[in-house]
Design a protein around this motif. Structure first.
Motif, PDB file in Angstrom:
ATOM      1  N   HIS A   1     129.827  35.972  -7.212  1.00 34.55           N
ATOM      2  CA  HIS A   1     131.195  35.734  -6.753  1.00 34.55           C
ATOM      3  C   HIS A   1     131.735  34.375  -7.179  1.00 34.55           C
ATOM      4  N   HIS A   2     130.887  33.548  -7.771  1.00 36.14           N
ATOM      5  CA  HIS A   2     131.361  32.245  -8.253  1.00 36.14           C
ATOM      6  C   HIS A   2     131.998  32.339  -9.642  1.00 36.14           C
ATOM      7  N   VAL A   3     131.867  33.461 -10.316  1.00 38.19           N
ATOM      8  CA  VAL A   3     132.412  33.619 -11.668  1.00 38.19           C
ATOM      9  C   VAL A   3     133.768  34.302 -11.592  1.00 38.19           C
ATOM     10  N   CYS A   4     134.824  33.550 -11.934  1.00 34.01           N
ATOM     11  CA  CYS A   4     136.179  34.101 -11.837  1.00 34.01           C
ATOM     12  C   CYS A   4     136.601  34.836 -13.100  1.00 34.01           C
ATOM     13  N   MET A   5     136.037  34.473 -14.237  1.00 38.20           N
ATOM     14  CA  MET A   5     136.406  35.150 -15.475  1.00 38.20           C
ATOM     15  C   MET A   5     135.353  34.870 -16.537  1.00 38.20           C
ATOM     16  N   TYR A   6     135.396  35.661 -17.591  1.00 40.72           N
ATOM     17  CA  TYR A   6     134.497  35.460 -18.717  1.00 40.72           C
ATOM     18  C   TYR A   6     135.242  35.706 -20.007  1.00 40.72           C
ATOM     19  N   SER A   7     134.663  35.255 -21.086  1.00 41.47           N
ATOM     20  CA  SER A   7     135.119  35.598 -22.429  1.00 41.47           C
ATOM     21  C   SER A   7     133.889  35.699 -23.303  1.00 41.47           C
ATOM     22  N   SER A   8     133.825  36.778 -24.062  1.00 45.83           N
ATOM     23  CA  SER A   8     132.692  37.026 -24.938  1.00 45.83           C
ATOM     24  C   SER A   8     133.154  37.028 -26.384  1.00 45.83           C
ATOM     25  N   GLU A   9     132.267  36.668 -27.292  1.00 42.46           N
ATOM     26  CA  GLU A   9     132.615  36.720 -28.708  1.00 42.46           C
ATOM     27  C   GLU A   9     132.939  38.154 -29.128  1.00 42.46           C
ATOM     28  N   GLU A  10     132.442  39.129 -28.392  1.00 41.75           N
ATOM     29  CA  GLU A  10     132.771  40.524 -28.686  1.00 41.75           C
ATOM     30  C   GLU A  10     134.073  40.955 -28.017  1.00 41.75           C
ATOM     31  N   THR A  11     134.475  40.239 -26.961  1.00 41.04           N
ATOM     32  CA  THR A  11     135.757  40.473 -26.283  1.00 41.04           C
ATOM     33  C   THR A  11     136.433  39.125 -26.118  1.00 41.04           C
ATOM     34  N   PRO A  12     137.028  38.595 -27.188  1.00 40.09           N
ATOM     35  CA  PRO A  12     137.533  37.217 -27.184  1.00 40.09           C
ATOM     36  C   PRO A  12     138.881  37.065 -26.489  1.00 40.09           C
ATOM     37  N   GLU A  13     138.847  37.251 -25.196  1.00 40.75           N
ATOM     38  CA  GLU A  13     140.026  37.079 -24.359  1.00 40.75           C
ATOM     39  C   GLU A  13     139.557  36.657 -22.981  1.00 40.75           C
ATOM     40  N   ASP A  14     140.479  36.246 -22.131  1.00 37.92           N
ATOM     41  CA  ASP A  14     140.131  35.864 -20.767  1.00 37.92           C
ATOM     42  C   ASP A  14     140.090  37.120 -19.901  1.00 37.92           C
TER      43      ASP A  14
END
Length: 300
Positions: A65-78
Motif C-alpha cells: 500500500h506504500h506504492v502509489c504508482m509504477y512505470s516499467s520500461e515495458e509500459t513507459p507511462e505513469d
C-alpha cells in the motif's frame, strides 16, 4: 537494518516479484527469449520473458500500500496502483533479455522515488532507495538505502535460498581496481576519446569483464570492489540506457557503495531530473579514480 519501515515494505514487494521470477523459472523457460508480436512505446520488440517478468513484478508491487504508482520500461507511462501510497517505483523488469538465448546472467532494476505527481520532474534527489536482481547461477537481490541514523547509505546483498531471502554480504567500492566493462564499444569507431580511453586501459593491464548485460557487468564491479563501466556514444552509436529505468537506479546504488556515477559530459547522474520516460544518457560509473580517468579522456 536501519531503513524506514515504509521503504522496507516496498523492498519486500520487490523481493517477492524477483523471487517469483526465479522460482517460476521465467528466465529458464524455453520461450523466454522468443520475440512476441508486440513492441513497447519506445519501439523495442518485447520478448516473452519481458512481459511475464513485468506481470509478476506489478502483481507484487500492487500488494504494497506504500506504492502509489509504477512505470516499467515495458509500459513507459505513469500507472497508478494504491491511492494511499507515497512512493513511485520505476523498473526494468528484465534487463539484458536479448542475451538470454546465450544463457548469460540477466537482471531486473528498480528505483524507488518519493512522490505522487508523476515521474516527469523527479530526479536523484527524490530517490529513497534502489535495487537490482541478478538471475544467474544464484539469484541475488542487491538493495541500497539510507540507514535513517545519519550514517549515510548502505548496499546489502541477499541470496535466494529455496523461497527465502538470506542476507549474504555488504557491497562497497573498496579502491581502484583494474577492471573494465566497456559498453557500446562500437561507439569507439566514431568517438576518438573513447577509443583512446580503451587503449589506455589495455596498455595499463586492465582486465576485461563484459557480457552485454548492464546488471551482471555492474554487479561484477561491486563484487570485485571496484573498476569501471562506461557507456559513451557516437553519432553512429547513440545512447541506449534510459535515465529513469537504468541510470538513476544504478547511480544511487553505486554512490551508496562509495562509488561514482557521471555522464560522459561530467554531470553527476544523481543531480539529473527526468524530462520524459525515454530520456537516455551516456554514463560512466565505478571507482572514483577510474571514473575520473574516464572524464579526463572525454574532456580531451
Amino acid at each position: 537494518p536501519g531503513a524506514d519501515s515504509s521503504v522496507v515494505a516496498v523492498f519486500r514487494s520487490i523481493a517477492e516479484g524477483v523471487s517469483r521470477i526465479a522460482v517460476e523459472n521465467v528466465i529458464g523457460g524455453r520461450h523466454a527469449h522468443q520475440a512476441t508480436d508486440q513492441s513497447n512505446a519506445f519501439g523495442d520488440v518485447q520478448l516473452e520473458g519481458d512481459l511475464l517478468a513485468e506481470k509478476l513484478i506489478v502483481e507484487a508491487l500492487a500488494t504494497c500500500h506504500h506504492v502509489c504508482m509504477y512505470s516499467s520500461e515495458e509500459t513507459p507511462e505513469d500507472v497508478p496502483l494504491n491511492e494511499s501510497g507515497e512512493y513511485a517505483v520505476a523498473f526494468d523488469p528484465l534487463d539484458g533479455s536479448s542475451i538470454i538465448g546465450s544463457n548469460f546472467s540477466v537482471g531486473s532494476i528498480f528505483g524507488i522515488f518519493k512522490g505522487r505527481g508523476g515521474f516527469a520532474g523527479m530526479g536523484g534527489g527524490d530517490m529513497v532507495g534502489a535495487a537490482y536482481a541478478v538471475y544467474g547461477p544464484r539469484t541475488v537481490l542487491v538493495v541500497a538505502y539510507g540507514t535513517g541514523d545519519g550514517s549515510g547509505r548502505v548496499v546489502k546483498e541477499f541470496v535466494l535460498v529455496g523461497n527465502s531471502w538470506v542476507l549474504d554480504t555488504t557491497r562497497k567500492v573498496t579502491g581502484d581496481k583494474k577492471l573494465m566493462a566497456p559498453a557500446n564499444l562500437r561507439a569507439s569507431g566514431g568517438n576518438e576519446a573513447y577509443r583512446t580511453l580503451v587503449a589506455r586501459w589495455m596498455a595499463e593491464g586492465y582486465t576485461l569483464r563484459y557480457t552485454g548485460g548492464m546488471v551482471p557487468d555492474i554487479h561484477n564491479l561491486l563484487v570485485k570492489g571496484g573498476g569501471v563501466f562506461c557507456n559513451p556514444v557516437s553519432q553512429q552509436a547513440p545512447a541506449k540506457l534510459r535515465l529513469l529505468y537504468e541510470c538513476l537506479p544504478f547511480a544511487y546504488v553505486m554512490e551508496s557503495a562509495n562509488g561514482q556515477a557521471l555522464t560522459t559530459d561530467g554531470v553527476r547522474v544523481m543531480q539529473m531530473v527526468v524530462g520524459k520516460h525515454d530520456d537516455r544518457v551516456p554514463i560512466c560509473l565505478g571507482s572514483p579514480a577510474q571514473v575520473a580517468m574516464s572524464m579526463e579522456a572525454f574532456r580531451g
